[in-house]
Design an enzyme around this catalytic site. Structure first.
Site, PDB file in Angstrom:
ATOM      1  N   TRP A 161      14.231  85.223  55.054  1.00 35.87           N
ATOM      2  CA  TRP A 161      14.300  86.284  54.037  1.00 35.87           C
ATOM      3  C   TRP A 161      13.900  87.641  54.599  1.00 35.87           C
ATOM      4  CZ3 TRP A 161      17.521  85.919  50.439  1.00 35.87           C
ATOM      5  CH2 TRP A 161      17.460  86.735  49.313  1.00 35.87           C
ATOM      6  N   ARG A 162      13.850  88.633  53.765  1.00 32.53           N
ATOM      7  CA  ARG A 162      13.818  90.038  54.182  1.00 32.53           C
ATOM      8  C   ARG A 162      12.458  90.484  54.750  1.00 32.53           C
ATOM      9  NH1 ARG A 162      12.552  93.924  49.916  1.00 32.53           N
ATOM     10  NH2 ARG A 162      11.259  92.936  48.337  1.00 32.53           N
TER      11      ARG A 162
ATOM     12  N   GLU B  29      18.228  79.423  52.976  1.00 33.65           N
ATOM     13  CA  GLU B  29      17.027  80.268  53.009  1.00 33.65           C
ATOM     14  C   GLU B  29      15.862  79.431  53.507  1.00 33.65           C
ATOM     15  OE1 GLU B  29      15.587  82.588  49.629  1.00 33.65           O
ATOM     16  OE2 GLU B  29      17.649  82.808  48.937  1.00 33.65           O
TER      17      GLU B  29
ATOM     18  N   GLU C  10      19.071  78.443  44.059  1.00 34.83           N
ATOM     19  CA  GLU C  10      17.825  77.793  43.639  1.00 34.83           C
ATOM     20  C   GLU C  10      17.893  77.349  42.184  1.00 34.83           C
ATOM     21  OE1 GLU C  10      14.730  80.483  45.060  1.00 34.83           O
ATOM     22  OE2 GLU C  10      15.556  80.386  47.080  1.00 34.83           O
TER      23      GLU C  10
ATOM     24  N   TRP D 259      14.353  87.064  36.724  1.00 32.27           N
ATOM     25  CA  TRP D 259      13.219  86.134  36.535  1.00 32.27           C
ATOM     26  C   TRP D 259      12.766  86.074  35.071  1.00 32.27           C
ATOM     27  CZ3 TRP D 259      13.165  89.747  40.669  1.00 32.27           C
ATOM     28  CH2 TRP D 259      13.313  89.184  41.942  1.00 32.27           C
TER      29      TRP D 259
ATOM     30  N   HIS E 292      20.877  88.101  42.557  1.00 25.36           N
ATOM     31  CA  HIS E 292      19.770  88.025  41.595  1.00 25.36           C
ATOM     32  C   HIS E 292      20.211  88.752  40.323  1.00 25.36           C
ATOM     33  CE1 HIS E 292      17.316  86.883  45.117  1.00 25.36           C
ATOM     34  NE2 HIS E 292      16.403  86.480  44.267  1.00 25.36           N
TER      35      HIS E 292
ATOM     36  N   GLU F 268      22.507 101.122  42.803  1.00 26.58           N
ATOM     37  CA  GLU F 268      21.549 100.484  43.723  1.00 26.58           C
ATOM     38  C   GLU F 268      21.308  99.046  43.324  1.00 26.58           C
ATOM     39  OE1 GLU F 268      17.941 102.723  43.371  1.00 26.58           O
ATOM     40  OE2 GLU F 268      18.584 104.211  44.847  1.00 26.58           O
TER      41      GLU F 268
ATOM     42  N   TRP G 149      12.595  79.342  38.068  1.00 21.05           N
ATOM     43  CA  TRP G 149      12.206  80.754  38.095  1.00 21.05           C
ATOM     44  C   TRP G 149      13.354  81.711  37.793  1.00 21.05           C
ATOM     45  CZ3 TRP G 149      11.103  77.063  41.719  1.00 21.05           C
ATOM     46  CH2 TRP G 149      11.947  76.985  42.841  1.00 21.05           C
TER      47      TRP G 149
ATOM     48  N   HIS H 294       5.242  91.082  53.028  1.00 19.68           N
ATOM     49  CA  HIS H 294       6.374  90.277  52.541  1.00 19.68           C
ATOM     50  C   HIS H 294       7.484  90.412  53.587  1.00 19.68           C
ATOM     51  CE1 HIS H 294       8.921  88.236  49.684  1.00 19.68           C
ATOM     52  NE2 HIS H 294       9.769  89.243  49.598  1.00 19.68           N
TER      53      HIS H 294
HETATM   54  C1  BMA Z   1      12.680  87.933  46.439  1.00 24.21           C
HETATM   55  C2  BMA Z   1      11.648  88.966  46.862  1.00 24.21           C
HETATM   56  C3  BMA Z   1      11.819  90.108  45.913  1.00 24.21           C
HETATM   57  C4  BMA Z   1      13.258  90.640  45.963  1.00 24.21           C
HETATM   58  C5  BMA Z   1      14.271  89.522  45.781  1.00 24.21           C
HETATM   59  C6  BMA Z   1      15.691  89.975  46.021  1.00 24.21           C
HETATM   60  O1  BMA Z   1      12.498  86.747  47.066  1.00 24.21           O
HETATM   61  O2  BMA Z   1      11.893  89.387  48.179  1.00 24.21           O
HETATM   62  O3  BMA Z   1      10.924  91.141  46.251  1.00 24.21           O
HETATM   63  O4  BMA Z   1      13.467  91.614  44.973  1.00 24.21           O
HETATM   64  O5  BMA Z   1      13.981  88.461  46.648  1.00 24.21           O
HETATM   65  O6  BMA Z   1      15.860  90.484  47.313  1.00 24.21           O
END
Ligand code: BMA
Length: 396
Positions: free
Chosen positions: A346-347, A311, A206, A149, A138, A109, A211, A358
């Site tokens: 974004w999501r 983004e 980024e 992070w 990420h 996952e 971050w 969010h």
């Molecule tokens: C970030 C947020 C987090 C997420 C990450 C990867 O900006 O949306 O919650 O885990 O992206 O999708």
């Protein structure tokens, strides 16, 4: 009557071909050899994607959404083909963003608990419908074992994974896992048309922020450039991954010099992106948003690259007119801003099992629904239902 219809059809199709081809094709050699990509062995479909993005951006900007098929604010079915964007407009977005954080660990996952087999399925179904796929990463911190992070007390992860560093072989293992994933993204499997799906690949995004562990506070410009260059060369030349368009996406840069400070070089980048949220939320800073887009358009066009707003968004879209009065106002500002190829929001995290509030695209009943529909209807903006075939070289 039949003969008449057939001739009419032939005439109309011919006129259509002539009309659609003349403006964009005049100056281009037939084989598009003036388009020089990072990968000289790029797959034909990925090359066609680049050429088409570069042509289409003169008339349109494509709309993209992260994780759009995986879940919405009020629904989660696994796996589904639903999308909050489609629930409102009737169309999927043109660009689909996914993230592969945790693939480096061999996990089933990703960092947002999406099964990689589902991600593969969603990528395939969107591609076979004609959509465009972009992937960010990420990646966990290989030095600390923490997540992407984890930047505390950690100034040297990049130096340690570069050639000669003590974590270099571990980094190569992580890239090997990515290469397996990239090679597994097959369209039309088992048919004569089986091929690997092109991906706009956006690692180390980024990188001008602080971050992520690859951020500007944790490595020198030279180290960042070497990390990017090594990653390109290793995946392209050693692992033979040839379906990638390489996209760089710094955040919050305000000058050409700043953009170029950590730019890995024209031989290593296909798409010049930018991630910009701040200037699109209250207090709005439209001038800065426009200026940033102008910087990437200028830099990209000088180099034969493609500019994109990789983004953006306004979390929970608290302004009901945001799509038209802010986002479209920036994109449609002038002849320069209109020349980016796409933007991606974004999501839409599910409010029950993920982060509440969010989300970056509306859902049916959201106060910005009408503004989003007007944005969808605007002639500058394309969703998937209006896309031409992005995977064949345009005819002359
Ligand atoms: C970030 C947020 C987090 C997420 C990450 C990867 O900006 O949306 O919650 O885990 O992206 O999708």
């Amino acid at each position: 009557m039949k003969v008449f219809s057939t001739s009419l059809c032939i005439f109309l199709s011919f006129s259509l071909i002539v009309l659609t081809c003349v403006p964009g094709c005049k100056s281009l050699p037939k084989d598009y050899s003036d388009y020089v990509l990072v990968d000289p062995h790029i797959t034909p479909e990925a090359k066609a994607l680049f050429v088409n993005l570069d042509q289409i951006r003169h008339d349109h900007i494509l709309f993209g959404h992260q994780n759009t098929l995986a879940y919405g604010v009020h629904w989660k079915e696994s796996p589904s083909s639903r999308s909050d964007v489609k629930d409102i407009t009737g169309s999927y977005p043109a660009v689909y963003g996914w993230d592969i954080g945790k693939i480096e660990l061999g996990s089933n996952e990703n960092l947002d608990k999406l099964d990689f087999n589902d991600i593969r399925k969603w990528i395939r179904e969107a591609y076979e419908r004609g959509g465009i796929i972009t992937i960010s990463w990420h990646m966990d911190n290989p030095a600390t074992g923490g997540n992407t992070w984890d930047v505390e007390d950690n100034q040297d992860t990049v130096a340690r994974i570069l050639p000669g560093g003590d974590l270099h072989s571990q980094y190569k293992e992580w890239l090997n896992r990515f290469a397996l994933f990239a090679h597994s993204l097959k369209a039309y499997p088992g048919t004569d048309n089986e091929h690997i799906i092109p991906i706009v690949f956006r690692p180390f995004h980024e990188h001008t922020g602080d971050w992520f562990w690859w951020g500007a506070d944790y490595c020198s410009p030279d180290e960042f450039k070497r990390l990017w260059q090594f990653t390109v060369e290793y995946l392209r030349d050693e692992k033979e991954v040839h379906n990638l368009l390489w996209a760089l996406s710094p955040s919050t840069i305000d000058s050409v010099e700043q953009y170029l400070e950590r730019y890995p070089g024209d031989d290593y980048v296909d798409i010049l992106g930018i991630d910009d949220y701040k200037s699109y939320r209250e207090p709005y800073d439209i001038n800065t948003a426009v200026e940033r887009i102008s910087i990437i358009v200028k830099l990209a066009e000088e180099r034969g690259k493609i500019p994109a707003l990789t983004e953006t968004g306004y979390e929970a879209i608290p302004d009901p007119n945001w799509w038209t009065d802010t986002l479209l106002a920036v994109l449609n500002q002038d002849a320069v801003t209109r020349r980016i190829a796409w933007l991606l929001v974004w999501r839409n995290a599910n409010e029950g099992i993920d982060k509440p509030n969010h989300y970056y695209a509306p859902y049916p009943g959201h106060p910005s629904e009408a503004s989003f529909l007007a944005f969808y209807d605007h002639s500058l903006i394309l969703f998937e239902d209006d896309l031409p075939d992005m995977y064949k070289l345009p005819r002359r």
